[in-house]
Design a protein around this motif. Structure first.
Motif, PDB file in Angstrom:
ATOM      1  N   SER A 155       2.015   8.301 -11.908  1.00 18.79           N
ATOM      2  CA  SER A 155       0.975   7.807 -12.483  1.00 18.79           C
ATOM      3  C   SER A 155       1.248   6.831 -13.811  1.00 18.79           C
ATOM      4  O   SER A 155       2.258   6.720 -13.926  1.00 18.79           O
ATOM      5  CB  SER A 155       0.151   9.184 -12.858  1.00 18.79           C
ATOM      6  N   GLY A 156       0.104   6.928 -14.604  1.00 13.17           N
ATOM      7  CA  GLY A 156       0.287   5.838 -15.684  1.00 13.17           C
ATOM      8  C   GLY A 156       1.170   6.698 -16.762  1.00 13.17           C
ATOM      9  O   GLY A 156       1.200   8.030 -16.602  1.00 13.17           O
ATOM     10  N   LEU A 157       1.879   5.850 -17.746  1.00 10.05           N
ATOM     11  CA  LEU A 157       2.726   6.301 -18.409  1.00 10.05           C
ATOM     12  C   LEU A 157       2.155   7.178 -19.548  1.00 10.05           C
ATOM     13  O   LEU A 157       2.620   8.088 -19.965  1.00 10.05           O
ATOM     14  CB  LEU A 157       3.445   5.381 -19.512  1.00 10.05           C
ATOM     15  N   HIS A 167       2.597  -4.543 -15.768  1.00  7.57           N
ATOM     16  CA  HIS A 167       1.387  -4.153 -16.457  1.00  7.57           C
ATOM     17  C   HIS A 167       1.741  -4.235 -18.114  1.00  7.57           C
ATOM     18  O   HIS A 167       1.331  -3.489 -18.900  1.00  7.57           O
ATOM     19  CB  HIS A 167       1.063  -2.710 -16.241  1.00  7.57           C
ATOM     20  N   THR A 224       4.597  -3.779 -19.866  1.00 11.96           N
ATOM     21  CA  THR A 224       5.244  -2.835 -20.296  1.00 11.96           C
ATOM     22  C   THR A 224       6.522  -3.209 -21.294  1.00 11.96           C
ATOM     23  O   THR A 224       7.272  -4.059 -20.585  1.00 11.96           O
ATOM     24  CB  THR A 224       5.609  -1.977 -19.228  1.00 11.96           C
ATOM     25  N   THR A 284       2.447  -0.104 -23.124  1.00  8.44           N
ATOM     26  CA  THR A 284       2.070  -0.634 -22.049  1.00  8.44           C
ATOM     27  C   THR A 284       0.592  -0.679 -21.930  1.00  8.44           C
ATOM     28  O   THR A 284      -0.119  -0.069 -22.684  1.00  8.44           O
ATOM     29  CB  THR A 284       2.477   0.100 -20.872  1.00  8.44           C
ATOM     30  N   GLY A 293      -0.851  -0.386 -19.236  1.00  6.67           N
ATOM     31  CA  GLY A 293      -0.949   0.419 -18.165  1.00  6.67           C
ATOM     32  C   GLY A 293      -1.992   0.131 -17.062  1.00  6.67           C
ATOM     33  O   GLY A 293      -2.243  -0.878 -16.787  1.00  6.67           O
ATOM     34  N   ILE A 294      -2.435   1.240 -16.678  1.00 12.47           N
ATOM     35  CA  ILE A 294      -3.488   1.129 -15.179  1.00 12.47           C
ATOM     36  C   ILE A 294      -4.438   1.833 -15.464  1.00 12.47           C
ATOM     37  O   ILE A 294      -4.407   2.812 -16.673  1.00 12.47           O
ATOM     38  CB  ILE A 294      -2.624   1.490 -13.993  1.00 12.47           C
ATOM     39  N   GLU A 332      -6.232   5.137 -15.298  1.00 18.05           N
ATOM     40  CA  GLU A 332      -5.818   6.465 -14.865  1.00 18.05           C
ATOM     41  C   GLU A 332      -6.577   7.152 -13.752  1.00 18.05           C
ATOM     42  O   GLU A 332      -5.928   7.776 -12.581  1.00 18.05           O
ATOM     43  CB  GLU A 332      -6.040   7.385 -16.087  1.00 18.05           C
ATOM     44  N   ASN A 391      -8.248  -0.278 -18.094  1.00 20.70           N
ATOM     45  CA  ASN A 391      -6.739   0.228 -18.113  1.00 20.70           C
ATOM     46  C   ASN A 391      -6.677   1.499 -19.177  1.00 20.70           C
ATOM     47  O   ASN A 391      -7.266   1.245 -20.199  1.00 20.70           O
ATOM     48  CB  ASN A 391      -5.847  -0.982 -18.406  1.00 20.70           C
ATOM     49  N   TRP A 398       1.116   4.360 -10.139  1.00 16.33           N
ATOM     50  CA  TRP A 398       1.674   2.833 -10.848  1.00 16.33           C
ATOM     51  C   TRP A 398       1.702   1.898  -9.784  1.00 16.33           C
ATOM     52  O   TRP A 398       1.487   0.857  -9.942  1.00 16.33           O
ATOM     53  CB  TRP A 398       2.785   3.348 -11.466  1.00 16.33           C
ATOM     54  N   ALA A 436       6.514  -1.603  -9.136  1.00 14.50           N
ATOM     55  CA  ALA A 436       6.679  -2.032 -10.603  1.00 14.50           C
ATOM     56  C   ALA A 436       8.187  -2.731 -10.729  1.00 14.50           C
ATOM     57  O   ALA A 436       8.745  -2.357 -10.191  1.00 14.50           O
ATOM     58  CB  ALA A 436       6.439  -0.895 -11.510  1.00 14.50           C
TER      59      ALA A 436
END
Length: 618
Positions: free
Chosen positions: A74-76, A167, A169, A194, A196-197, A199, A211, A606, A609
């Motif tokens: 998933s997202g960081l 993304h 990062t 990042t 990110g995306i 969630e 995001n 994610w 990537a």
């Protein structure tokens, strides 16, 4: 612990050896070859970490036998939960250089792995099975000991790197380390951010979900000072700041803000005897978590630990370990209506080790835990092993464990229950380990049974309660092959199943499978090849079988079992070194096939990537 410092150079020299020749400091709290203990230990070496590329600590742990870290794909900024052998996140004790770390304010007290950058880590040792005798409460399923980097070589060594990827990062770090005689130091700084995306999962594909980004800064300082030929002292300081946003509900966009800070400081010291050592330590941890958009805005807590223990060689065939630990854990009041809460734990312990009695090794130990709320609890360990030959080891472990409810479960803001009882468990494991005579192959087969009573869970009334019992069992198979010198192949397979038993309102018992988010079957394959002296390539594939998740629809009081499909993740990595490998460039692609799956129902992953960067060592 401090033994890791004293034998650090020896450990580094052993990193390329096969499993039975590896040296561990976590299995017994002083250096031992894996051939001399029946404990189940997995070691992630410095070389493994150096070739992890742009991965985070949870991702690396998720690729190990018997470990599922939910949230790695998933997202960081998404929370990460460690399920060791299927056990709950709070059943794995996290150590940094042998010292336990927890989050006094977190759910179950589990430590937040997002706070530890991989760039500050030298080595990781994963010890499985009930380990409360050596490491106290929370070590129900096992222990993850994270050993930080240390200085060596010249008086001043500059190192660092920078990487950029999908993304937007960015990861950058820098460190200064060195040694003066036997003394050494290591200073480091790390920055990671990042965009990110989203969630939450956007099932309509509108691309309109915002995001959820992340930012993390971390600094650390470790010093190993030699005050005399026999006395080392090692002060340390670590601070990490983490900020992100998150979606409050599944399938629903959100930009709820979150930030967290971890301060950890203390010192270790060891005095070497002619036939043993005496070690003492003190650590102070402070955790602050902030939710500006939440109903409860702030969570604060502290932990203080003081410990002293001694390891003695009583006889060529007998060793002993004895010590005592004091823990003081405090959770500050999250609002004016609740008081501060405090728990104190005193726990003396002792272990005896018989070694090399015609190939027979045996460990027996016990620990008395006196908890300020729950009184006395006794745990013990019995661990025989037998070297059939230099290539084959048979082993059996039986251990009991104890876990006191965390302060958040007893007195927290969500579902707290001050009448909870502590959890107790028994774990039986056994297996065989093999290393070929030419050191080109090793394998390990382990089976385990874990029985936990008064297990703590969050029920449909959104409150922590004790269920009657939990029974888990599983099989782990792992092997490493080196058919030719430049090629290494690692494979593993894990089967894990668990069922909980509880009473119904009618007074009868009901039993059902409750290992949500955890697959029964998983396997992995890692292939690494040194194509040229300067060029290394690797490929990693992990498969996770079907799972279930428990989904609560908005305003629903009963959870719904959701079937989650199986998925596989394929990663590839390459690095090229120049200037005698003082400068290394790397490129990495994770989830190469862009698998679409759920780790947690309603939250996105994610996807494919890409990241690339350089690392230097001057």
């Amino acid at each position: 612990m401090m033994a890791a410092v004293l034998c650090s150079h020896w450990l580094m020299a052993q990193e390329d050896s096969t499993s039975l020749d590896q040296v561990t400091v976590t299995a017994t709290r002083f250096p031992k070859k894996l051939s001399e203990t029946g404990k189940v230990v997995t070691i992630i070496t410095r070389e493994d970490l150096a070739k992890a590329g742009g991965k985070e600590l949870p991702q690396l742990l998720n690729e190990q036998t018997g470990i599922i870290v939910n949230g790695t794909g998933s997202g960081l900024g998404k929370d990460k939960s460690v399920y060791l052998r299927g056990a709950h996140n709070s059943y794995t004790a996290i150590l940094i250089n042998g010292i336990p770390v927890i989050d006094p304010t977190g759910v179950g007290g589990a430590f937040d792995l997002r706070m530890l950058p991989l760039d500050q880590i030298e080595r990781i040792e994963i010890l499985k099975g009930a380990q409360s005798t050596l490491y106290g409460s929370d070590a129900v399923a096992g222990v993850i000991n994270i050993i930080t980097k240390k200085g060596n070589g010249k008086p001043a060594n500059l190192s660092g790197g920078i990487a950029y990827g999908s993304h937007h990062t960015l990861k950058a770090d820098a460190g200064l380390s060195g040694s003066f005689g036997e003394s050494s130091y290591n200073l480091s700084f790390m920055h990671n951010e990042t965009r990110g995306i989203s969630e939450a999962k956007d099932t309509l594909g509108t691309q309109r979900f915002p995001n959820n980004g992340m930012l993390r800064n971390a600094v650390s300082a470790d010093i190993d000072g030699v005050l005399s030929n026999n006395f080392h002292i090692k002060p340390f300081f670590r601070y990490a700041y983490f900020k992100s946003s998150y979606s409050k509900n599944v399938f629903t966009p959100g930009e709820n803000r979150f930030s967290s800070g971890l301060l950890s400081a203390g010192s270790q010291g060891v005095y070497r005897l002619n036939k043993g050592s005496i070690t003492g330590l003190f650590s102070y941890d402070e955790v602050n978590r902030n939710y500006p958009d939440g109903s409860v805005k702030e969570f604060n807590g502290t932990k203080k630990t003081a410990e002293v223990f001694s390891q003695l060689d009583l006889h060529p065939y007998i060793q002993a370990l004895a010590g005592a630990r004091y823990d003081e854990i405090e959770m500050k009041a999250p609002n004016s209506t609740t008081p501060d809460t405090l728990s104190k734990v005193v726990s003396p312990y002792i272990s005896l080790f018989l070694r090399n009695l015609g190939g027979f090794y045996f460990e027996a130990g016990g620990r008395l835990t006196n908890h300020s709320k729950f009184g006395n609890n006794f745990t013990y360990t019995l661990n025989p092993s037998y070297l059939v030959s230099e290539q084959v080891k048979l082993f059996v472990n039986f251990g009991t464990a104890f876990r006191a409810p965390s302060l958040s479960e007893l007195y927290g803001s969500f579902g707290a229950n001050p009448d909870l009882k502590p959890e107790t468990s028994q774990t039986l494991e056994g297996g065989v380990q093999y290393t070929s005579a030419d050191k080109k192959a090793d394998a390990r087969l382990v089976g385990f049974l874990r029985n936990t009573r008064d297990i703590i869970t969050f029920d449909q009334n959104f409150r922590y309660i004790n269920y009657n019992r939990q029974k888990d069992h599983g099989i782990e198979i792992e092997t490493t092959l080196k058919p030719v010198e430049p090629l290494t192949v690692k494979l593993f397979y894990t089967f894990t199943e668990g069922r909980v038993t509880t009473s119904t309102p009618a007074g009868t018992d009901t039993t059902y499978n409750n290992l949500f988010k955890r697959p029964k079957n998983s396997f992995g394959v890692h292939v690494g090849y040194q194509v040229l002296p300067a060029l290394f390539v690797s490929s990693n594939y992990n498969f996770y079988g079907k799972r279930k998740d428990l989904y609560y629809a908005p305003d629903a009081f009963d959870g719904e079992n959701i079937n989650l499909k199986a998925y596989g993740l394929w990663d590839v990595y390459a690095e090229y070194g120049i200037l005698n490998r003082k400068l290394r460039a790397f490129v990495q692609v994770t989830n190469l096939l862009d698998a679409d799956y759920y780790e947690t129902y309603g939250y996105s992953v994610w996807g494919r990537a890409f990241n690339a960067g350089i690392r230097f060592q001057l």
